[in-house]
Write an enzyme that holds these catalytic residues in place. Structure first.
Site, mmCIF file in Angstrom:
data_model
loop_
_atom_site.group_PDB
_atom_site.id
_atom_site.type_symbol
_atom_site.label_atom_id
_atom_site.label_comp_id
_atom_site.label_asym_id
_atom_site.label_seq_id
_atom_site.Cartn_x
_atom_site.Cartn_y
_atom_site.Cartn_z
ATOM 1 C CD GLU A 67 -2.071 0.593 -26.318
ATOM 2 O OE1 GLU A 67 -2.677 0.268 -25.582
ATOM 3 O OE2 GLU A 67 -0.844 0.666 -26.594
ATOM 4 C CD GLU A 73 1.166 -1.521 -23.061
ATOM 5 O OE1 GLU A 73 0.867 -2.889 -22.984
ATOM 6 O OE2 GLU A 73 0.095 -1.050 -22.961
HETATM 7 C C1 GAL Z 1 -2.077 -2.590 -24.396
HETATM 8 C C2 GAL Z 1 -1.300 -2.779 -25.448
HETATM 9 C C3 GAL Z 1 -2.213 -2.962 -26.877
HETATM 10 C C4 GAL Z 1 -3.360 -3.644 -26.730
HETATM 11 C C5 GAL Z 1 -4.111 -3.112 -25.393
HETATM 12 C C6 GAL Z 1 -5.628 -3.853 -25.066
HETATM 13 O O1 GAL Z 1 -1.664 -2.934 -23.343
HETATM 14 O O2 GAL Z 1 -0.461 -1.909 -25.818
HETATM 15 O O3 GAL Z 1 -1.476 -3.354 -28.102
HETATM 16 O O4 GAL Z 1 -3.274 -5.095 -26.442
HETATM 17 O O5 GAL Z 1 -3.524 -3.307 -24.298
HETATM 18 O O6 GAL Z 1 -6.142 -3.419 -24.118
#
Ligand code: GAL
Length: 677
Positions: free
Chosen positions: A316, A157
């Protein structure tokens, strides 16, 4: 895309991707075999490994420990699970910062951030760049030929939690970047309007990043700095990507985006989308918003658009609540599957999560996971295994493309510009307008592509421009050519106002959109907080607006709605301009939900779009289509069953039932029909 780009799909993955971030280094090795067995039980097909593992992989400068990674990759491979292998360059180890404290970023206020969380990086730091290249090279040399390797996941990110750095190294880098962009100081002074407040520069060395100033800093300087910061991260991504392409040919390289402007607003993803082999995205619901599925769809459509319409991958999302919002609202039964499959409907080639197993320690231990603290005797686990089976059944949709009905113009640069200080009203909010227009289109059951203002609009019957404060002459010409060729455009207020350096276009507002819209704006009329105005339209109908109004003069456009009261009483509020073969609507006030629906209904009629009023509210209907077939996704977000007509008979993939007549989608359920043609 990179000239020698590998094919845009995880290598060796013949199903939809299902899995999550897997952080085995947080667990004793005894746990790993249980992890892998449970992954198989859940139908996991791919995991992302090593995102935060630099300190474990290189415990001391130049000393590597790959043994643990060798072992877990072998176990995953044996279980048939593909690996999205990360370069861990988002968190350099403590030893690195001890040797190079100057690689920690400095805030606008001049405060240096410290080690102890993550993402504390000055992207201009040569020491960081060298160390990142070394660990990337070491990983690529060791794992390029690994049979489990499906793709490379660079960093994590880019853009959050901090992108801009105001240190001296960044300042020198900024000056080099400005030199390349503007060529001469004269041109820079002109573009930045430095004649105002006596800011003219006589030497490149006089220029600094827009650090804290007593009052508002030069807006063009801030805008260029935002562009520079984005580019400095992109340079680092390219450096890693090029190394991986060279050392690991044929393996696609990605970095996980966060296209939703609610989550990351510092990256111009139009630019980044062209640099990765596969566009991947992370999306988290705004948990407390009761219609957060609309924001999800918007993020998914934006991601697909950044990918140029090609399939992309959700890397994710969450199985349930997250730890970083004010309240970690748990997902309701069925909600996770609706979320995952809505991403798939809109082009994702799978659904991945943060993270596989809930952590015991650290900052994110209260974040949901595929395997929760409660273990396998839990609702989340049961839904996770069910979703795994569902995604297996949906394998035929791989490679097909989502079909869009209309386009929405979106530009990160314009948004950066509008967000700067001292605008005509602090209530102007480009993101809010984009979301409101998107929701109105969603509620009309229209699937949307996003386009850059200078992008190709051919083939769309309707193009909506919710907020385009910064618009180039090329963008204006693009929209005008589209309308003249027969398209329908809807433009919302405070668009077309400034050029790429935040200077007002010559002549009356709305600058480069005057000819398209057939009108001029004599004066902005920001409304007081809580104030609203009435609009009267065809057959005496009424609408209300708040926040913003304008004194509009029609110059070719037909006034359709007039201001009935307020500062612009009697003047046109909503207009329609016929030009060439097409039509351009202008909305000069901030309309609420029903007002926007009224305008979009009229514009949709001009555009010849099908009315879908018979479809139930909150029944999301999206099509993916390709050479091998056509798939209709029906996602019922409401708590009553829905019944919808089908364009053709087909087989429902999640239940295996064949269906000819109307399709029943139970409350909260998802149905995916492979249509027969
Ligand atoms: C994302 C990040 C992950 C984790 C996740 C939690 O933005 O890439 O590592 O922190 O959020 O929601």
């Amino acid at each position: 895309m990179h000239p020698a780009a590998p094919s845009p799909a995880p290598r060796g993955l013949h199903r939809l991707a299902y899995g999550g971030d897997y952080n085995p280094e947080q667990w004793p090795e005894e746990v790993w075999s249980e992890d892998v067995a449970l992954m198989r039980e859940a139908g996991v097909t791919m995991v992302s490994v090593g995102i935060f593992s630099w300190a474990r992989l290189e415990p001391r400068d130049g000393e590597y420990d790959f043994g643990w990674l060798d072992r877990i990759l072998a176990m995953l491979h044996e279980a048939g699970i593909r690996v999205d292998l990360a370069t861990p360059t988002v968190v350099p180890p403590a030893w690195f910062y001890r040797a190079h404290p100057e690689a920690l970023p400095v805030s606008r206020e001049g405060v240096r951030w410290e080690f102890g969380s993550r993402g504390a990086i000055c992207h201009s730091s040569p020491a960081y760049q060298e160390a990142a290249a070394r660990i990337t090279r070491a990983l690529a040399e060791r794992y390029a030929g690994h049979p489990a390797l499906a793709m490379w996941h660079v960093h994590n990110e880019y853009g959050v939690p901090v992108l801009e750095c105001y240190c001296e190294t960044s300042a020198a880098h900024f000056r080099r970047w400005l030199h390349a962009r503007h060529g001469t100081l004269d041109r820079l002074n002109e573009a930045w309007g430095t004649a105002f407040w006596g800011q003219a520069y006589g030497d490149w060395e006089e220029i600094q990043p827009p650090r804290l100033t007593p009052t508002t800093a030069n807006p063009a300087q801030r805008l260029d700095f935002a562009r520079f910061a984005d580019d400095s991260a992109l340079e680092n991504f390219r450096r890693e990507r090029d190394l991986l392409h060279a050392l690991s040919p044929g393996v696609p390289v990605t970095t996980n985006f966060m296209v939703s402007p609610t989550q990351c607003d510092t990256i111009d993803y139009w630019k980044w989308g062209r640099e990765v082999d596969i566009v991947t995205n992370d999306h988290y619901l705004v948990a407390e918003d009761d219609r957060n599925h609309v924001n999800l769809s918007m993020a998914a459509d934006l991601t697909r658009s950044v990918a140029g319409g090609r399939p992309w991958l959700l890397l994710e999302h969450s199985t349930s609540g997250v730890n970083w919002q004010p309240r970690g609202i748990a997902k309701r039964p069925g909600e996770m599957a609706r979320n995952s499959l809505a991403h798939v409907a809109r082009g994702s080639e799978g659904a991945m999560f943060f993270q596989w197993r809930a952590s015991r320690a650290g900052a994110e231990k209260f974040h949901s996971a595929m395997l929760p603290h409660a273990g396998t005797d839990s609702r989340i686990w049961r839904e996770v295994t069910e979703l795994g089976r569902g995604l297996e059944a949906l394998a035929p949709v791989r490679g097909t493309r989502t079909v869009a009905d209309a386009a929405v113009v979106w530009d990160w640069e314009s948004w950066w510009a509008q967000k700067l200080e001292w605008r005509p009203s602090e209530d102007l909010d480009a993101r809010e307008r984009a979301e409101a227009h998107y929701a109105a289109l969603f509620d009309r059951h229209l699937t949307v592509d996003f386009v850059h203002p200078e992008g190709d609009l051919t083939g769309y019957p309707l193009v909506v421009v919710p907020a385009l404060y910064l618009a180039t002459a090329a963008a204006g010409a693009n929209l005008r050519a589209f309308a003249e060729a027969g398209g329908t455009v809807v433009v919302s207020y405070f668009s077309g106002i400034v050029d790429a350096y935040d200077a007002v276009h010559p002549g009356p507002h709305p600058g480069v959109l005057r000819e398209l819209l057939g009108l001029t704006v004599e004066e902005f009329q920001p409304l007081r907080s809580g104030e609203s105005v009435r609009l009267t339209g065809p057959d005496g109908a009424e609408l209300t607006a708040d926040t913003w109004a304008e004194t509009v003069t029609a110059r070719g456009a037909e006034p359709v709605w007039l201001y009935a009261d307020g500062p612009a009483a009697g003047r046109p509020a909503i207009t329609r301009h016929r030009l060439g073969e097409g039509t351009a609507w202008y909305v000069s006030a901030r309309l609420g939900t029903s007002g926007l629906d009224t305008v979009l209904a009229a514009a949709s009629a001009d555009a010849g779009l099908p009315g879908r009023d018979h479809l139930p509210h909150d029944l999301e209907l999206v099509r993916r289509s390709g050479e091998r077939g056509e798939y209709l996704f029906a996602i019922n977000h409401a708590d009553t069953d829905a019944k919808i007509p089908l364009p053709a008979p087909g087989t429902e993939l999640l239940t295996g039932e064949t269906t000819g007549g109307p399709l029943v989608v139970p409350a909260g359920a998802v149905r995916v029909v492979a249509l027969e043609h």
